[in-house]
Design an enzyme around this catalytic site. Structure first.
Site, PDB file in Angstrom:
ATOM      1  CB  THR A   1      -0.918   0.045   1.247  1.00 55.30           C
ATOM      2  OG1 THR A   1      -0.106  -0.120   2.410  1.00 55.30           O
ATOM      3  CG2 THR A   1      -1.972  -1.029   1.190  1.00 55.30           C
ATOM      4  CG  ASP A   2       4.200   1.603   2.676  1.00 57.44           C
ATOM      5  OD1 ASP A   2       3.092   1.512   3.255  1.00 57.44           O
ATOM      6  OD2 ASP A   2       5.264   1.278   3.223  1.00 57.44           O
TER       7      ASP A   2
ATOM      8  CE  LYS B   1      -0.480   3.327   3.805  1.00 52.89           C
ATOM      9  NZ  LYS B   1       0.498   2.262   3.976  1.00 52.89           N
TER      10      LYS B   1
HETATM   11  N1  ASP Z   1       5.501  -1.605   3.310  1.00 55.04           N
HETATM   12  C1  ASP Z   1       4.471  -2.394   2.692  1.00 55.04           C
HETATM   13  C2  ASP Z   1       4.434  -2.068   1.229  1.00 55.04           C
HETATM   14  O1  ASP Z   1       4.004  -1.038   0.834  1.00 55.04           O
HETATM   15  C3  ASP Z   1       3.141  -2.209   3.330  1.00 55.04           C
HETATM   16  C4  ASP Z   1       2.038  -2.983   2.653  1.00 55.04           C
HETATM   17  O2  ASP Z   1       2.217  -4.079   2.173  1.00 55.04           O
HETATM   18  O3  ASP Z   1       0.934  -2.467   2.578  1.00 55.04           O
HETATM   19  O4  ASP Z   1       4.840  -2.889   0.464  1.00 55.04           O
END
Ligand code: ASP
Length: 421
Positions: free
Chosen positions: A157-158, A236
């Site tokens: 998500t990042d 986000k």
């Molecule tokens: N740090 C992770 C990423 O963005 C967090 C997630 O998986 O949402 O890959």
């Protein structure tokens, strides 16, 4: 006991039940509670412990899932992140689950809605992605869409909103749905949003004529609805909440009611030809983002000398300190020089709203020295992606013109120009 076992532990003042997790400390025992949280207990404080159920890695039989006639086919492309992963109790690491059988085993409801194919691109934490990865993901999407009805990209998500913006630009002529799906909590946590986000994405693809790049995530903190956000106009906005993604300066595309699986669509979709042309990123293009704040120093601008473009994350309507102090005057002259060398584009750190450099003196001065981006409602990350993509595909003159044009839905001309209108 071994990692993955369901155990019960009793200390002087509490009794805990959960999954025994691997950990590197000799002195501690870590349990994953049903709430999804891990607790560490000092071994010396444990009075009693027992295994309630031994961990068994389920073996999935391949080829069990036959093609269902009359149902759409969707490819799930895994790029990494929490969403299609679960803890591997052997190693303690989070591993990607990516064969169709494993995905269906994790999320059995998706098979009721569509035929599922899967493909692994990588297992990145999304902060590690680079422009060349965007090109690779887009290439695989194009290949898949020659055969299937839609592609879901499971993604960390990042930086998911950078990727959704990048794919929107690369995939010119897209006529089928591409939805990016992430999760804030991994699928083996009680509070995981992975299954619901994925199931809603499949439902939306199957039951709508959506043919763009979008994002499917939780709409609110509860488990009622998922929201479909335009891939170019979302971001986000929370580090941990499941409804972290919000639409920016646009309307949402649709919603899926998770309880009834009813799909709500809030706008129409343009009919497009079926030919995707890939307009890729040049992986060597260098674009910077400079965050304006009080007490900024001119020397910070020096590193951008060797860059190809710069996005200024300005304050308010699009400002940077160039007046009333010696240091600010130095910033002014450095900026003026940069503007002669490369596109320097203003965006607003307010995230919501539009840049308007006509309102204050400083804005007009900035435009005079060549700062671009007036009236843009593209948030800083979108501006960054668009500028890098333009620099990868067009000459200097075109870049400057196209920045202010709406190419894929990134520049919302309907949004009011300022608080002064
Ligand atoms: N740090 C992770 C990423 O963005 C967090 C997630 O998986 O949402 O890959």
């Amino acid at each position: 006991m071994k990692p993955g076992d369901l155990i019960e532990v009793e200390t002087k003042d509490k009794q805990l039940k959960g999954v025994f997790m691997p950990n590197s400390s000799e002195k501690k025992l870590v349990i994953k509670l049903t709430s999804g949280y891990n607790v560490g207990i000092l071994k010396k404080n444990i009075k009693k412990s027992k295994v309630l159920k031994e961990y068994e890695e389920k073996k999935v039989k391949k080829g069990e899932h036959k093609h269902q006639k009359g149902k759409k086919t969707i490819t799930i492309l895994h790029t990494g992140g929490t969403v299609a992963s679960k803890v591997d109790y052997e190693t303690g690491g989070v591993v990607a689950k990516f064969t169709p059988e494993e995905l269906i085993e994790m999320f059995p409801e998706i098979e009721k809605v569509a035929n599922i194919k899967s493909r692994l691109i990588g297992n990145f934490m999304s902060e590690n992605l680079r422009f060349e990865d965007y090109n690779k993901i887009a290439k695989v999407i194009k290949e898949e869409l020659e055969e299937v009805d839609g592609v879901i990209v499971t993604h960390g998500t990042d930086t998911l909103h950078y990727t959704s913006a990048a794919l929107s630009f690369i995939l010119q002529g897209l006529s089928k749905p591409v939805l990016l799906v992430g999760a804030q909590r991994s699928s083996d946590r009680g509070s995981s949003d992975a299954a619901m986000n994925l199931i809603c994405a499949v439902e939306f693809m199957v039951n709508s004529k959506f043919n763009e790049v979008g994002v499917c995530m939780h709409r609110a903190m509860d488990d009622d609805f998922c929201v479909i956000l335009p891939g170019l106009k979302c971001r986000k906005l929370h580090s941990s909440r499941r409804d972290a993604f919000k639409v920016i300066n646009e309307d949402i595309v649709g919603e899926v009611d998770y309880r009834t699986k009813k799909v709500h669509i809030f706008r129409g979709f343009e009919n497009k030809s079926n030919d995707i042309v890939l307009r890729e990123f040049n992986p060597d293009v260098k674009v910077g983002i400079l965050k304006v704040r009080p007490n900024i120093f001119a020397e910070e601008l020096e590193i951008y000398d060797k860059f190809d473009g710069l996005v200024i994350e300005g304050t308010g309507l699009g400002h940077i300190s160039i007046l009333t102090h010696k240091e600010n005057e130095k910033i002014y002259s450095k900026l003026k020089k940069l503007c002669k060398k490369m596109p320097v584009v203003m965006s607003t750190q307010c995230i919501f709203g539009r840049v308007n450099m006509n309102v204050y003196n400083v804005g007009r001065e900035l435009m005079d020295i060549g700062v671009l981006g007036n009236y843009s409602d593209m948030h800083p990350e979108l501006t960054y992606i668009k500028l890098a993509w333009l620099l990868s595909n067009f000459d200097d003159k075109e870049v400057k013109e196209l920045l202010h044009e709406d190419l894929r839905g990134e520049f919302n001309k309907r949004l009011s120009t300022s608080h002064l209108d």
